[in-house]
Write a protein that holds these residues in place. Structure first.
Motif, PDB file in Angstrom:
ATOM      1  N   MET B   1       0.850  -1.208   0.000  1.00  0.00           N
ATOM      2  CA  MET B   1       0.000   0.000   0.000  1.00  0.00           C
ATOM      3  C   MET B   1       0.881   1.253   0.000  1.00  0.00           C
ATOM      4  O   MET B   1       1.948   1.266   0.593  1.00  0.00           O
ATOM      5  CB  MET B   1      -0.904  -0.053   1.239  1.00  0.00           C
ATOM      6  CG  MET B   1      -1.980   0.999   1.298  1.00  0.00           C
ATOM      7  SD  MET B   1      -3.125   0.997  -0.088  1.00  0.00           S
ATOM      8  CE  MET B   1      -4.073  -0.500   0.241  1.00  0.00           C
ATOM      9  N   SER B   2       0.426   2.268  -0.698  1.00  0.00           N
ATOM     10  CA  SER B   2       1.236   3.486  -0.849  1.00  0.00           C
ATOM     11  C   SER B   2       1.414   4.213   0.468  1.00  0.00           C
ATOM     12  O   SER B   2       0.605   4.095   1.370  1.00  0.00           O
ATOM     13  CB  SER B   2       0.541   4.466  -1.789  1.00  0.00           C
ATOM     14  OG  SER B   2      -0.133   3.809  -2.787  1.00  0.00           O
ATOM     15  N   ARG B   4       1.453   7.750   2.585  1.00  0.00           N
ATOM     16  CA  ARG B   4       0.505   8.862   2.533  1.00  0.00           C
ATOM     17  C   ARG B   4       0.930   9.939   1.528  1.00  0.00           C
ATOM     18  O   ARG B   4       0.114  10.579   0.902  1.00  0.00           O
ATOM     19  CB  ARG B   4       0.354   9.496   3.915  1.00  0.00           C
ATOM     20  CG  ARG B   4      -0.428   8.652   4.896  1.00  0.00           C
ATOM     21  CD  ARG B   4      -1.907   8.609   4.536  1.00  0.00           C
ATOM     22  NE  ARG B   4      -2.723   8.124   5.645  1.00  0.00           N
ATOM     23  CZ  ARG B   4      -2.928   6.833   5.903  1.00  0.00           C
ATOM     24  NH1 ARG B   4      -2.384   5.916   5.158  1.00  0.00           N
ATOM     25  NH2 ARG B   4      -3.695   6.484   6.920  1.00  0.00           N
ATOM     26  N   ARG B   6       2.774   9.480  -1.295  1.00  0.00           N
ATOM     27  CA  ARG B   6       2.617   8.999  -2.664  1.00  0.00           C
ATOM     28  C   ARG B   6       1.163   9.044  -3.119  1.00  0.00           C
ATOM     29  O   ARG B   6       0.888   9.132  -4.309  1.00  0.00           O
ATOM     30  CB  ARG B   6       3.174   7.579  -2.790  1.00  0.00           C
ATOM     31  CG  ARG B   6       4.607   7.572  -3.302  1.00  0.00           C
ATOM     32  CD  ARG B   6       5.149   6.173  -3.340  1.00  0.00           C
ATOM     33  NE  ARG B   6       4.485   5.326  -4.329  1.00  0.00           N
ATOM     34  CZ  ARG B   6       4.453   3.996  -4.242  1.00  0.00           C
ATOM     35  NH1 ARG B   6       5.012   3.391  -3.228  1.00  0.00           N
ATOM     36  NH2 ARG B   6       3.865   3.279  -5.161  1.00  0.00           N
ATOM     37  N   VAL B   7       0.255   8.959  -2.172  1.00  0.00           N
ATOM     38  CA  VAL B   7      -1.176   9.009  -2.484  1.00  0.00           C
ATOM     39  C   VAL B   7      -1.500  10.232  -3.339  1.00  0.00           C
ATOM     40  O   VAL B   7      -2.237  10.150  -4.313  1.00  0.00           O
ATOM     41  CB  VAL B   7      -1.991   9.058  -1.172  1.00  0.00           C
ATOM     42  CG1 VAL B   7      -3.410   9.529  -1.432  1.00  0.00           C
ATOM     43  CG2 VAL B   7      -2.001   7.686  -0.521  1.00  0.00           C
ATOM     44  N   PHE B   8      -0.888  11.366  -2.999  1.00  0.00           N
ATOM     45  CA  PHE B   8      -1.223  12.598  -3.705  1.00  0.00           C
ATOM     46  C   PHE B   8      -0.385  12.818  -4.960  1.00  0.00           C
ATOM     47  O   PHE B   8      -0.524  13.829  -5.625  1.00  0.00           O
ATOM     48  CB  PHE B   8      -1.096  13.795  -2.755  1.00  0.00           C
ATOM     49  CG  PHE B   8      -2.145  13.778  -1.689  1.00  0.00           C
ATOM     50  CD1 PHE B   8      -3.477  13.937  -2.017  1.00  0.00           C
ATOM     51  CD2 PHE B   8      -1.808  13.574  -0.357  1.00  0.00           C
ATOM     52  CE1 PHE B   8      -4.467  13.897  -1.044  1.00  0.00           C
ATOM     53  CE2 PHE B   8      -2.786  13.530   0.618  1.00  0.00           C
ATOM     54  CZ  PHE B   8      -4.116  13.692   0.281  1.00  0.00           C
ATOM     55  N   SER B   9       0.505  11.879  -5.271  1.00  0.00           N
ATOM     56  CA  SER B   9       1.243  12.044  -6.523  1.00  0.00           C
ATOM     57  C   SER B   9       0.697  11.153  -7.640  1.00  0.00           C
ATOM     58  O   SER B   9       1.108  11.280  -8.777  1.00  0.00           O
ATOM     59  CB  SER B   9       2.737  11.814  -6.307  1.00  0.00           C
ATOM     60  OG  SER B   9       2.920  10.638  -5.571  1.00  0.00           O
ATOM     61  N   THR B  10      -0.268  10.280  -7.340  1.00  0.00           N
ATOM     62  CA  THR B  10      -0.895   9.521  -8.426  1.00  0.00           C
ATOM     63  C   THR B  10      -1.833  10.456  -9.182  1.00  0.00           C
ATOM     64  O   THR B  10      -2.157  11.549  -8.697  1.00  0.00           O
ATOM     65  CB  THR B  10      -1.727   8.339  -7.889  1.00  0.00           C
ATOM     66  OG1 THR B  10      -2.801   8.870  -7.109  1.00  0.00           O
ATOM     67  CG2 THR B  10      -0.900   7.390  -7.050  1.00  0.00           C
ATOM     68  N   GLY B  13      -4.933  10.997  -7.008  1.00  0.00           N
ATOM     69  CA  GLY B  13      -4.606  11.799  -5.830  1.00  0.00           C
ATOM     70  C   GLY B  13      -4.337  13.250  -6.182  1.00  0.00           C
ATOM     71  O   GLY B  13      -4.736  14.169  -5.457  1.00  0.00           O
TER      72      GLY B  13
END
Lengths: 248, 227
Positions: B1-2, B4, B6-10, B13
């Motif tokens: 699981m990513s 926190r 990295r979540v906003f760099s997909t 996200g």
């Protein structure tokens, strides 16, 4: 009918391509678009020229192989149809038709109008499946699924992975394709067990393949031969938020 | 699981962050125009309002938060735009919109251009007002006569033209931006989405048009009608 065609010719993946002019003679309005191209190819072969490469398989709108941008619109002017189901009665004698391949970094041109869509396979392989072992075939009524939920899952499952959504999007985003699979499986109890892992893995794979992000323009929905709506993309976003919040 | 971060760099996200910050800026604009509209009630009301606002001790904190929201919105949209440009290296020879149900518009196609214009506008705007000339209200110690500053800034037809064009651009940015922000947060519903789309366009016209009205009113009447 007599039609003027401008068709993208490209010898190979790394060759430079260009639009080449052709004339299609004696086109019947009852022909499908691909049959018209077959006739053009036969005349090219008779003249000893190389035929135009394009993808097709079932020619009945269900396999997702055909992939032509006709006059700037993926699958051509009719809504809810693949280009193999587009018929020449849609055009007038003397029309000029521009035919191009899907264009995206993640869909490199193989030759002429044929593109490599294996990036979609890798996205599905990242999580677009159900891998739980459920033993032998269960009783049909053992897992109750409300009819409206089953219908919604079926609507998403209609995606034939043709890639028109990518071709139409100004960002060459694969979000409609991914979200259809993610929504379908998230709605069903069989897909529930892996829903968090699935959404994160598929999004990360699509990003790695070089697809862009959603423009929220719904141009994909407008060209989708199965008319899959962008509400699937919103559902994918909710699944993503859920997965992030559930992360351990 | 990513993680926190990295979540906003997909891609998803990134859209979440752009949507949240965009809608926060939209809420700021609503409060901004509501305050500015007090100029129609005359100089004293306007100055009392602006003094009450700027003397609030929480304002510096709110300003920093607003600045951060701005910076995140700009950084994420520009990097996303550059990434999206790479997603289609060879352009179509002929490309057109399929039309409905596509929501594509001039507004949606020019978000990056209107956004960058607004960045330049905001710099000039803040420089001209927040850091503009300081006039004191006669007889009231420490109360800034912002009304006079507004009138003086809008005396120049060139400045008025710049503001009118910029507010048309604000309207264009909101035309696509408001409903798009909701969509990016995953809010889509057969009953609500058509309403959100209409709401976004209505507010684009109200906010863009409202600011233009204020600008022209101050320019033409010197903010003196109703005194």
């Amino acid at each position: 009918m007599r039609l003027n065609l401008k068709i993208w010719r490209q010898a190979g993946p790394n060759a430079a391509g260009r639009l080449v002019d052709y004339v299609a003679e004696n086109v019947s309005p009852d022909m499908s678009f691909l049959e018209m191209l077959d006739v053009v190819n036969e005349s090219l072969l008779r003249k000893g020229e190389e035929s135009i490469a394009f993808d097709s398989d079932c020619r009945e709108g269900i396999c997702g192989m055909c992939s032509l941008v006709v006059n700037g619109v993926p699958h051509g002017p009719d809504r809810g149809t693949t280009v193999c189901q587009l018929h020449m009665r849609r055009f007038k004698d003397g029309d000029t038709i521009t035919i191009e391949p899907w264009r995206a970094r993640a869909f490199p041109v193989v030759k002429d109008l044929v593109v490599d869509r294996s990036a979609f396979d890798r996205i599905i392989a990242a999580g677009g499946y159900v891998s739980i072992n459920c033993g032998g075939a269960p009783d049909g009524n053992a897992i109750p699924i409300p009819k409206d939920v089953a219908e919604a899952a079926m609507d998403s499952a209609q995606c034939i992975a043709c890639g028109a959504c990518v071709a139409a999007c100004k960002n060459a985003s694969a979000h409609l394709f991914m979200s259809a699979k993610i929504s379908q499986l998230a709605l069903l109890p069989q897909g529930d067990a892996e829903r968090e892992r699935r959404v994160v893995a598929m999004i990360e794979q699509a990003d790695a393949e070089g697809f862009g992000s959603c423009s929220n323009e719904a141009e994909c929905e407008a060209v989708c031969p199965k008319e899959i709506p962008i509400s699937n993309i919103a559902k994918m976003t909710r699944e993503y938020v859920r997965a992030v919040l559930a992360a351990k | 699981m990513s993680s926190r971060i990295r979540v906003f760099s997909t891609s998803v996200g990134t859209k979440l962050l752009i949507g949240v910050t965009g809608l926060a800026l939209f809420l700021f604009l609503i409060s901004h125009i509501a305050g500015n509209a007090l100029i129609f009630l005359g100089r004293d009301t306007f100055n009392t309002y602006s003094h009450t606002l700027t003397s609030n001790p929480l304002i510096p904190v709110i300003e920093i938060v607003l600045l951060l929201i701005f910076l995140v919105h700009i950084y994420k949209t520009v990097t996303m735009y550059l990434r999206n440009q790479q997603a289609r290296p060879v352009a179509y020879q002929a490309k057109k919109s399929q039309g409905s149900p596509s929501r594509r518009s001039v507004s949606s196609l020019t978000m990056i251009i209107t956004g960058l214009w607004l960045l330049i506008f905001v710099v000039i705007h803040v420089k001209g007002f927040k850091y503009g000339a300081y006039y004191a209200v006669d007889g009231a110690d420490g109360v800034r006569d912002l009304h006079r500053l507004v009138v003086e800034n809008f005396r120049s037809p060139l400045m008025v033209a710049f503001y009118v064009v910029s507010m048309l651009i604000v309207g264009s940015h909101l035309w696509h931006g408001v409903s798009s922000g909701f969509q990016s947060l995953g809010l889509d519903h057969p009953r609500w989405t058509p309403r959100i789309l209409a709401f976004g366009k209505a507010f684009a016209v109200l906010i863009g048009g409202g600011f233009i009205l204020i600008t022209l009113y101050v320019h033409l009447f010197g903010g003196q009608v109703g005194q």
